[in-house]
Design an enzyme around this catalytic site. Structure first.
Site, PDB file in Angstrom:
ATOM      1  N   ARG A   8     -13.146  -2.433  -2.077  1.00  0.00           N
ATOM      2  CA  ARG A   8     -11.946  -3.205  -1.672  1.00  0.00           C
ATOM      3  C   ARG A   8     -11.548  -4.222  -2.750  1.00  0.00           C
ATOM      4  O   ARG A   8     -11.143  -5.336  -2.450  1.00  0.00           O
ATOM      5  CB  ARG A   8     -12.152  -3.929  -0.344  1.00  0.00           C
ATOM      6  CG  ARG A   8     -12.412  -3.033   0.829  1.00  0.00           C
ATOM      7  CD  ARG A   8     -11.172  -2.188   1.162  1.00  0.00           C
ATOM      8  NE  ARG A   8     -11.419  -1.421   2.365  1.00  0.00           N
ATOM      9  CZ  ARG A   8     -12.022  -0.230   2.382  1.00  0.00           C
ATOM     10  NH1 ARG A   8     -12.390   0.348   1.254  1.00  0.00           N
ATOM     11  NH2 ARG A   8     -12.214   0.397   3.516  1.00  0.00           N
TER      12      ARG A   8
ATOM     13  N   SER B  39      -8.663  -3.404   9.352  1.00  0.00           N
ATOM     14  CA  SER B  39      -9.840  -4.291   9.287  1.00  0.00           C
ATOM     15  C   SER B  39      -9.406  -5.653   8.774  1.00  0.00           C
ATOM     16  O   SER B  39      -8.848  -5.748   7.674  1.00  0.00           O
ATOM     17  CB  SER B  39     -10.876  -3.722   8.323  1.00  0.00           C
ATOM     18  OG  SER B  39     -11.210  -2.413   8.711  1.00  0.00           O
TER      19      SER B  39
ATOM     20  N   GLU C 198     -10.098  -9.379   4.429  1.00  0.00           N
ATOM     21  CA  GLU C 198      -9.625  -8.290   3.569  1.00  0.00           C
ATOM     22  C   GLU C 198      -8.107  -8.422   3.432  1.00  0.00           C
ATOM     23  O   GLU C 198      -7.505  -8.047   2.437  1.00  0.00           O
ATOM     24  CB  GLU C 198      -9.992  -6.952   4.227  1.00  0.00           C
ATOM     25  CG  GLU C 198      -9.536  -5.753   3.452  1.00  0.00           C
ATOM     26  CD  GLU C 198      -9.834  -4.434   4.164  1.00  0.00           C
ATOM     27  OE1 GLU C 198     -10.986  -4.207   4.563  1.00  0.00           O
ATOM     28  OE2 GLU C 198      -8.884  -3.633   4.309  1.00  0.00           O
TER      29      GLU C 198
HETATM   30  C1  LIG Z   1      -3.922   0.403  11.188  1.00  0.00           C
HETATM   31  C2  LIG Z   1      -4.366   0.120   9.781  1.00  0.00           C
HETATM   32  C3  LIG Z   1      -5.418   0.830   9.230  1.00  0.00           C
HETATM   33  C4  LIG Z   1      -5.838   0.584   7.915  1.00  0.00           C
HETATM   34  N1  LIG Z   1      -6.872   1.316   7.421  1.00  0.00           N
HETATM   35  C5  LIG Z   1      -7.314   1.107   6.155  1.00  0.00           C
HETATM   36  C6  LIG Z   1      -8.393   1.879   5.622  1.00  0.00           C
HETATM   37  O1  LIG Z   1      -8.941   2.750   6.269  1.00  0.00           O
HETATM   38  N2  LIG Z   1      -8.783   1.623   4.345  1.00  0.00           N
HETATM   39  C7  LIG Z   1      -8.183   0.658   3.573  1.00  0.00           C
HETATM   40  O2  LIG Z   1      -8.592   0.480   2.426  1.00  0.00           O
HETATM   41  N3  LIG Z   1      -7.147  -0.072   4.050  1.00  0.00           N
HETATM   42  C8  LIG Z   1      -6.707   0.116   5.315  1.00  0.00           C
HETATM   43  N4  LIG Z   1      -5.671  -0.628   5.819  1.00  0.00           N
HETATM   44  C9  LIG Z   1      -5.058  -1.663   4.972  1.00  0.00           C
HETATM   45  C10 LIG Z   1      -3.774  -1.226   4.231  1.00  0.00           C
HETATM   46  O3  LIG Z   1      -3.279  -0.029   4.756  1.00  0.00           O
HETATM   47  C11 LIG Z   1      -3.984  -1.047   2.737  1.00  0.00           C
HETATM   48  O4  LIG Z   1      -4.516  -2.239   2.191  1.00  0.00           O
HETATM   49  C12 LIG Z   1      -2.692  -0.702   1.997  1.00  0.00           C
HETATM   50  O5  LIG Z   1      -2.987  -0.323   0.670  1.00  0.00           O
HETATM   51  C13 LIG Z   1      -1.706  -1.842   1.978  1.00  0.00           C
HETATM   52  O6  LIG Z   1      -0.487  -1.357   1.448  1.00  0.00           O
HETATM   53  P1  LIG Z   1       0.908  -2.058   1.721  1.00  0.00           P
HETATM   54  O7  LIG Z   1       1.903  -1.403   0.846  1.00  0.00           O
HETATM   55  O8  LIG Z   1       1.199  -2.093   3.168  1.00  0.00           O
HETATM   56  O9  LIG Z   1       0.572  -3.547   1.201  1.00  0.00           O
HETATM   57  P2  LIG Z   1       1.285  -4.924   1.542  1.00  0.00           P
HETATM   58  O10 LIG Z   1       0.684  -5.488   2.805  1.00  0.00           O
HETATM   59  O11 LIG Z   1       2.752  -4.811   1.497  1.00  0.00           O
HETATM   60  O12 LIG Z   1       0.798  -5.816   0.314  1.00  0.00           O
HETATM   61  C14 LIG Z   1      -0.563  -6.159   0.123  1.00  0.00           C
HETATM   62  C15 LIG Z   1      -0.680  -7.034  -1.129  1.00  0.00           C
HETATM   63  O13 LIG Z   1      -0.308  -6.310  -2.285  1.00  0.00           O
HETATM   64  C16 LIG Z   1       0.794  -6.905  -2.961  1.00  0.00           C
HETATM   65  N5  LIG Z   1       1.651  -5.789  -3.434  1.00  0.00           N
HETATM   66  C17 LIG Z   1       2.336  -4.889  -2.676  1.00  0.00           C
HETATM   67  N6  LIG Z   1       2.908  -3.944  -3.442  1.00  0.00           N
HETATM   68  C18 LIG Z   1       2.569  -4.242  -4.722  1.00  0.00           C
HETATM   69  C19 LIG Z   1       2.863  -3.637  -6.000  1.00  0.00           C
HETATM   70  N7  LIG Z   1       3.604  -2.535  -6.115  1.00  0.00           N
HETATM   71  N8  LIG Z   1       2.347  -4.232  -7.112  1.00  0.00           N
HETATM   72  C20 LIG Z   1       1.589  -5.350  -7.019  1.00  0.00           C
HETATM   73  N9  LIG Z   1       1.300  -5.975  -5.867  1.00  0.00           N
HETATM   74  C21 LIG Z   1       1.785  -5.415  -4.731  1.00  0.00           C
HETATM   75  C22 LIG Z   1       1.455  -7.804  -1.937  1.00  0.00           C
HETATM   76  O14 LIG Z   1       2.116  -8.892  -2.551  1.00  0.00           O
HETATM   77  C23 LIG Z   1       0.242  -8.244  -1.112  1.00  0.00           C
HETATM   78  O15 LIG Z   1      -0.442  -9.304  -1.753  1.00  0.00           O
HETATM   79  C24 LIG Z   1      -5.201  -0.404   7.134  1.00  0.00           C
HETATM   80  C25 LIG Z   1      -4.120  -1.120   7.685  1.00  0.00           C
HETATM   81  C26 LIG Z   1      -3.704  -0.856   8.996  1.00  0.00           C
HETATM   82  C27 LIG Z   1      -2.529  -1.612   9.548  1.00  0.00           C
END
Ligand SMILES: Cc1cc2nc3c(=O)[nH]c(=O)nc-3n(C[C@H](O)[C@H](O)[C@H](O)COP(=O)(O)OP(=O)(O)OC[C@H]3O[C@@H](n4cnc5c(N)ncnc54)[C@H](O)[C@@H]3O)c2cc1C
Length: 340
Positions: free
Chosen positions: A166, A240, A336
């Site tokens: 992570r 998580s 996380e």
């Molecule tokens: C139901 C559920 C299940 C999940 N299961 C898992 C799992 O099994 N494993 C796991 O690892 N994660 C899991 N996650 C967490 C999440 O899906 C991941 O962390 C995912 O990669 C986040 O992507 P996002 O685009 O939604 O990020 P966001 O929430 O939009 O952004 C997260 C961070 O990244 C930054 N950011 C966004 N895009 C960029 C970019 N292009 N360049 C630089 N910075 C950027 C944002 O500013 C913020 O700080 C889960 C979440 C949920 C809701």
């Protein structure tokens, strides 16, 4: 639907974060090209910028004063085919799960265990997303980013990204780079089937599948996830909330004397990972609800918004949980999720 490439004001972020927190962006733009991204990053009117992906890994505790830049860059391209591997370049704004399904449709392997993880492709390297024994780093080849200060494009190899559990270079250098695309190295044949982790084997057995293909593995993962994790469309959450703490083996051995049943995974000769969900459950939080903020009834690691919880209420609950775990086990569990 939202407009693209136009700055809007006082936009509710409720549809743009999976916790469903109703804070506002004073200024908001969804960008559909790297040129537009560069242009808005240069805007002096908005000195502070806030990058938004799929909003599935953030807890918003207040209105955002900065210019919120939603990454809407799209495109999936096969850029190279070798005998055994296919290289695919994916724009940062593509939805992760849709990309996984696209790859499976083309019989490209390596992503199947990571099915149904929410969020964007461009965010996946930041915390090196992982599930069911596979991490992004296993299929990552390289990525392109913009330096947020100089606006120069920068390429990162797998080594540059310093992936860990992570964690990555990007996570440790938050805000310095904006990822615009990710290139994956996927198997074109001889897929690395990985069904040893979690309940995948049992799920496939239930379906009478002996030699699963990648589509069947993906479907098994989807079934398991749907039965275990709340769907953010029905119950606001961010997956998580805390990372699983990694502790010295000596600490684990001491705990084991009091809690012989403590679950754990050996990380190295000197370190052990303990599921944060178990620690939280032992503190009695599983299924508890405080107003609209709560802890999921089946997953103590998942904080949930039953409707109108504020980000502040959820964060206060997270701090309370963190403190209880510290008092009971003397272990600090760290979020996380990104908290703003
Ligand atoms: C139901 C559920 C299940 C999940 N299961 C898992 C799992 O099994 N494993 C796991 O690892 N994660 C899991 N996650 C967490 C999440 O899906 C991941 O962390 C995912 O990669 C986040 O992507 P996002 O685009 O939604 O990020 P966001 O929430 O939009 O952004 C997260 C961070 O990244 C930054 N950011 C966004 N895009 C960029 C970019 N292009 N360049 C630089 N910075 C950027 C944002 O500013 C913020 O700080 C889960 C979440 C949920 C809701």
């Amino acid at each position: 639907m939202h407009k693209t490439d136009i700055i809007e004001h006082n936009v509710s972020l409720k549809p743009f974060n999976t916790f469903g927190i109703a804070v506002k962006a004073k200024n908001f733009i969804a960008v559909s090209s790297v040129d537009k991204l560069k242009e808005v990053l240069q805007l002096k009117t908005y000195p502070q910028k806030f990058v938004l992906g799929g909003g599935s890994n953030m807890l918003l505790t207040q209105d955002i004063e900065a210019l919120v830049i939603k990454i809407d860059l799209k495109g999936i391209d096969i850029i190279l085919k070798e005998n055994d591997f296919t290289y695919v370049k994916v724009a940062a704004g593509e939805n992760w799960h849709q990309f996984v399904q696209w790859a499976i449709g083309k019989d490209l392997g390596g992503l199947e265990n990571l099915s149904l993880i929410p969020g964007n492709v461009g965010t996946a390297p930041i915390q090196n997303i992982g599930a069911y024994g596979v991490e992004l780093k296993d299929i990552f080849h390289s990525c392109e980013a913009l330096d947020a200060n100089t606006l120069e494009p920068v390429s990162f190899t797998r080594e540059d990204c310093r992936f860990a559990y992570r964690d990555s270079f990007f996570k440790r250098n938050k805000g310095k780079y904006i990822i615009t695309s990710v290139t994956f190295r996927l198997t074109s044949n001889n897929h690395n089937i990985n069904i040893s982790y979690g309940a995948i084997g049992a799920e496939l057995q239930k379906q009478g599948i002996k030699n699963p293909n990648i589509r069947q593995i993906s479907n098994a993962v989807i079934n398991i996830r749907e039965s275990k994790l709340p769907n953010p469309k029905e119950l606001g959450n961010s997956g998580s909330f805390f990372k699983n703490p990694v502790v010295p083996t000596s600490v684990f051995e001491t705990l084991k004397k009091t809690y012989p049943e403590i679950p754990h995974y050996t990380v190295s000769a000197t370190e052990v990972k303990i599921p944060a969900g178990w620690l939280i459950e032992q503190c009695g939080y599983k299924g508890k609800r405080y107003g609209d903020a709560g802890i999921h009834k089946n997953q103590a690691l998942v904080l949930v918004n039953y409707g109108n919880a504020s980000g502040k209420e959820l964060w206060d609950l997270a701090l309370k949980i963190q403190q209880s775990v510290k008092e009971k086990f003397n272990i600090l569990i760290e979020p996380e999720v990104n908290v703003y």
